[in-house]
Design a protein around this motif. Structure first.
Motif, mmCIF file in Angstrom:
data_model
loop_
_atom_site.group_PDB
_atom_site.id
_atom_site.type_symbol
_atom_site.label_atom_id
_atom_site.label_comp_id
_atom_site.label_asym_id
_atom_site.label_seq_id
_atom_site.Cartn_x
_atom_site.Cartn_y
_atom_site.Cartn_z
ATOM 1 N N LYS A 59 -46.916 -47.189 -62.097
ATOM 2 C CA LYS A 59 -46.591 -47.360 -60.679
ATOM 3 C C LYS A 59 -45.383 -48.281 -60.678
ATOM 4 O O LYS A 59 -45.348 -49.267 -61.426
ATOM 5 C CB LYS A 59 -47.733 -48.010 -59.902
ATOM 6 C CG LYS A 59 -48.926 -47.108 -59.715
ATOM 7 C CD LYS A 59 -49.959 -47.775 -58.815
ATOM 8 C CE LYS A 59 -51.121 -46.832 -58.570
ATOM 9 N NZ LYS A 59 -52.002 -47.313 -57.506
ATOM 10 N N HIS A 61 -41.613 -49.675 -58.331
ATOM 11 C CA HIS A 61 -40.666 -49.681 -57.217
ATOM 12 C C HIS A 61 -39.384 -50.288 -57.760
ATOM 13 O O HIS A 61 -39.412 -51.379 -58.330
ATOM 14 C CB HIS A 61 -41.215 -50.526 -56.058
ATOM 15 C CG HIS A 61 -40.306 -50.590 -54.887
ATOM 16 N ND1 HIS A 61 -40.137 -49.541 -54.016
ATOM 17 C CD2 HIS A 61 -39.489 -51.567 -54.457
ATOM 18 C CE1 HIS A 61 -39.264 -49.884 -53.090
ATOM 19 N NE2 HIS A 61 -38.855 -51.115 -53.333
ATOM 20 N N SER A 72 -38.989 -45.028 -56.353
ATOM 21 C CA SER A 72 -40.349 -45.531 -56.247
ATOM 22 C C SER A 72 -41.348 -44.456 -56.636
ATOM 23 O O SER A 72 -41.193 -43.299 -56.258
ATOM 24 C CB SER A 72 -40.629 -45.985 -54.808
ATOM 25 O OG SER A 72 -41.958 -46.430 -54.701
ATOM 26 N N SER A 73 -42.364 -44.843 -57.372
ATOM 27 C CA SER A 73 -43.449 -43.916 -57.682
ATOM 28 C C SER A 73 -44.368 -43.735 -56.480
ATOM 29 O O SER A 73 -45.174 -42.813 -56.450
ATOM 30 C CB SER A 73 -44.274 -44.424 -58.869
ATOM 31 O OG SER A 73 -45.008 -45.584 -58.501
ATOM 32 N N TYR A 74 -44.240 -44.606 -55.493
ATOM 33 C CA TYR A 74 -45.142 -44.560 -54.350
ATOM 34 C C TYR A 74 -44.889 -43.348 -53.460
ATOM 35 O O TYR A 74 -45.612 -43.111 -52.505
ATOM 36 C CB TYR A 74 -45.081 -45.879 -53.569
ATOM 37 C CG TYR A 74 -45.678 -46.995 -54.398
ATOM 38 C CD1 TYR A 74 -47.038 -47.224 -54.397
ATOM 39 C CD2 TYR A 74 -44.885 -47.764 -55.243
ATOM 40 C CE1 TYR A 74 -47.608 -48.204 -55.190
ATOM 41 C CE2 TYR A 74 -45.435 -48.746 -56.047
ATOM 42 C CZ TYR A 74 -46.801 -48.963 -56.020
ATOM 43 O OH TYR A 74 -47.367 -49.925 -56.816
ATOM 44 N N THR A 77 -47.411 -37.970 -55.935
ATOM 45 C CA THR A 77 -48.853 -37.684 -55.912
ATOM 46 C C THR A 77 -49.306 -37.034 -57.220
ATOM 47 O O THR A 77 -50.460 -36.634 -57.340
ATOM 48 C CB THR A 77 -49.207 -36.751 -54.739
ATOM 49 O OG1 THR A 77 -48.456 -35.551 -54.860
ATOM 50 C CG2 THR A 77 -48.927 -37.416 -53.406
ATOM 51 N N ASP A 81 -52.095 -40.435 -57.080
ATOM 52 C CA ASP A 81 -51.395 -41.073 -55.978
ATOM 53 C C ASP A 81 -50.588 -42.275 -56.464
ATOM 54 O O ASP A 81 -51.133 -43.175 -57.099
ATOM 55 C CB ASP A 81 -52.398 -41.499 -54.906
ATOM 56 C CG ASP A 81 -51.724 -42.028 -53.656
ATOM 57 O OD1 ASP A 81 -50.626 -41.538 -53.320
ATOM 58 O OD2 ASP A 81 -52.282 -42.936 -53.025
ATOM 59 N N SER A 82 -49.301 -42.262 -56.220
ATOM 60 C CA SER A 82 -48.372 -43.353 -56.539
ATOM 61 C C SER A 82 -48.123 -43.530 -58.031
ATOM 62 O O SER A 82 -47.491 -44.504 -58.435
ATOM 63 C CB SER A 82 -48.851 -44.682 -55.953
ATOM 64 O OG SER A 82 -49.053 -44.566 -54.575
#
Length: 151
Positions: A59, A61, A72-74, A77, A81-82
């Motif tokens: 994860k 940013h 960003s990995s956020y 999916t 998720d993220s």
């Protein structure tokens, strides 16, 4: 931005210790990143550390020195998720990411300052990352689904 880097590296924690630790690459002592761990590393010290051939779930940013976000990995999916899955060996990660990953254990969360010379260097990348730009990543090593991936 060099003044920004100087100011960041001068920061101290509550106990008066440097906020960031200087981490040289095991493969090149002139290549360094600056890491601040947000978790208690005593709790993760026995967890796996990625190899160069590992596949990792992260994860993260990413932003440039003036806090302008560029990745960003956020927004992802897949595979979860993220979370984004990377292979340092196959995905042409910047050197600063490789240094950071090889100094994290599964479960660690860091803020990494990646100087321009181990980021996108003299060429930059896209419209946001200009040449000679220092990067900041907030990263969490979630898992290592393939510890030693074979080419």
């Amino acid at each position: 931005q060099d003044e920004w880097l100087k100011n960041e590296l001068a920061k101290k924690d509550e106990a008066g210790n440097p906020y960031y630790m200087t981490v040289p690459a095991s493969f090149n002592n002139n290549a360094v990143v600056y890491l601040h761990f947000h978790n208690n590393t005593e709790e993760t010290k026995n967890n796996l550390v990625p190899l160069y051939t590992s596949v990792v779930d992260m994860k993260y940013h990413g932003r440039i020195f003036n806090n302008v976000a560029f990745d960003s990995s956020y927004l992802s999916t897949n595979p979860a998720d993220s979370v984004v899955r990377f292979s340092a060996q196959k995905d042409n990660l910047i050197t600063g990411w490789v240094i950071t990953l090889m100094n994290m254990h599964v479960g660690d969360s860091v803020t990494a300052i990646i100087p321009w010379n181990v980021a996108y260097g003299e060429s930059g990348s896209g419209n946001i990352i200009k040449p000679y730009t220092h990067l900041i990543f907030d990263m969490k090593l979630v898992d290592i689904p393939k510890y030693e991936a074979r080419p």
